[in-house]
Scaffold this active site. Structure first.
Site, PDB file in Angstrom:
ATOM      1  N   THR A  52       0.832  -1.204   0.000  1.00  0.00           N
ATOM      2  CA  THR A  52       0.000   0.000   0.000  1.00  0.00           C
ATOM      3  C   THR A  52       0.859   1.242   0.000  1.00  0.00           C
ATOM      4  OG1 THR A  52      -1.986   0.913   0.976  1.00  0.00           O
ATOM      5  CG2 THR A  52      -0.200   0.462   2.478  1.00  0.00           C
ATOM      6  N   CYS A 111       5.180   2.429  -8.369  1.00  0.00           N
ATOM      7  CA  CYS A 111       5.184   1.303  -7.423  1.00  0.00           C
ATOM      8  C   CYS A 111       4.175   0.235  -7.845  1.00  0.00           C
ATOM      9  CB  CYS A 111       4.853   1.808  -6.021  1.00  0.00           C
ATOM     10  SG  CYS A 111       4.782   0.488  -4.788  1.00  0.00           S
TER      11      CYS A 111
END
Length: 179
Positions: free
Chosen positions: A6, A165
């Site tokens: 996350t 990411c």
């Protein structure tokens, strides 16, 4: 198998604080289990924003404990965070939790870790999670070079982090608090 992955970002300016998180939950290193998880929420009568990175079940335990601290200390964010960090560091059960939380009100952004750390950034920008470095870098650049409000900086920075990411997606939940 642990479920994690996350990015959580908080940005504070003279008008308030914004916190944003992505929605991706990853199992292990290869499987995306969920795209729309909610990892940022309001606590204490919508006066505090909290976000988490790490193991989901562990984070929910930490949220519950932190909300109890907020009630005990009448919403005092810093005192609640310090007491939470002390419990986390000294409690045998809590020490095994694999999550990190970030909390904020209109005045403070704090990162709380299981090592007993309570960290308040100097520049009003903080990030945790796998894409935290990317989001933090983008937010600092935007803070220094634009007049964008905190919520817009948070949104744009997370968009950049989600492009870099692999554990961060572009399904965002944004919460704001005004001063």
């Amino acid at each position: 198998m642990e479920m994690r992955g996350t990015t959580i970002l908080a940005v504070k300016d003279d008008k308030g604080t914004a916190m944003i998180g992505d929605g991706q939950v990853t199992m292990g290193q290869a499987v995306v289990m969920k795209h729309s998880a909610v990892k940022v929420r309001t606590l204490y009568n919508d006066q505090v924003i909290a976000g988490f990175a790490g193991a989901t079940a562990d984070a929910f335990t930490l949220f519950e404990r932190f909300e109890k601290k907020l009630k005990t200390y009448s919403g005092n964010l810093v005192r609640s965070a310090v007491e939470m960090a002390t419990d986390w560091r000294t409690d045998k059960f809590l020490r095994k939790l694999e999550a990190m939380i970030m909390v904020a009100d209109a005045e403070h952004i704090l990162i709380i870790s299981g090592n007993g750390d309570v960290i308040e950034p100097d520049d009003g920008v903080a990030a945790i999670g796998s894409g935290g470095s990317y989001a933090l870098s983008a937010a600092r650049a935007l803070m220094r070079n634009t007049d964008m409000p905190a919520a817009d900086i948070a949104q744009k920075s997370m968009e950049i982090a989600s492009e870099i990411c692999v554990y961060t997606n572009d399904h965002f939940v944004l919460k704001t608090l005004e001063k």
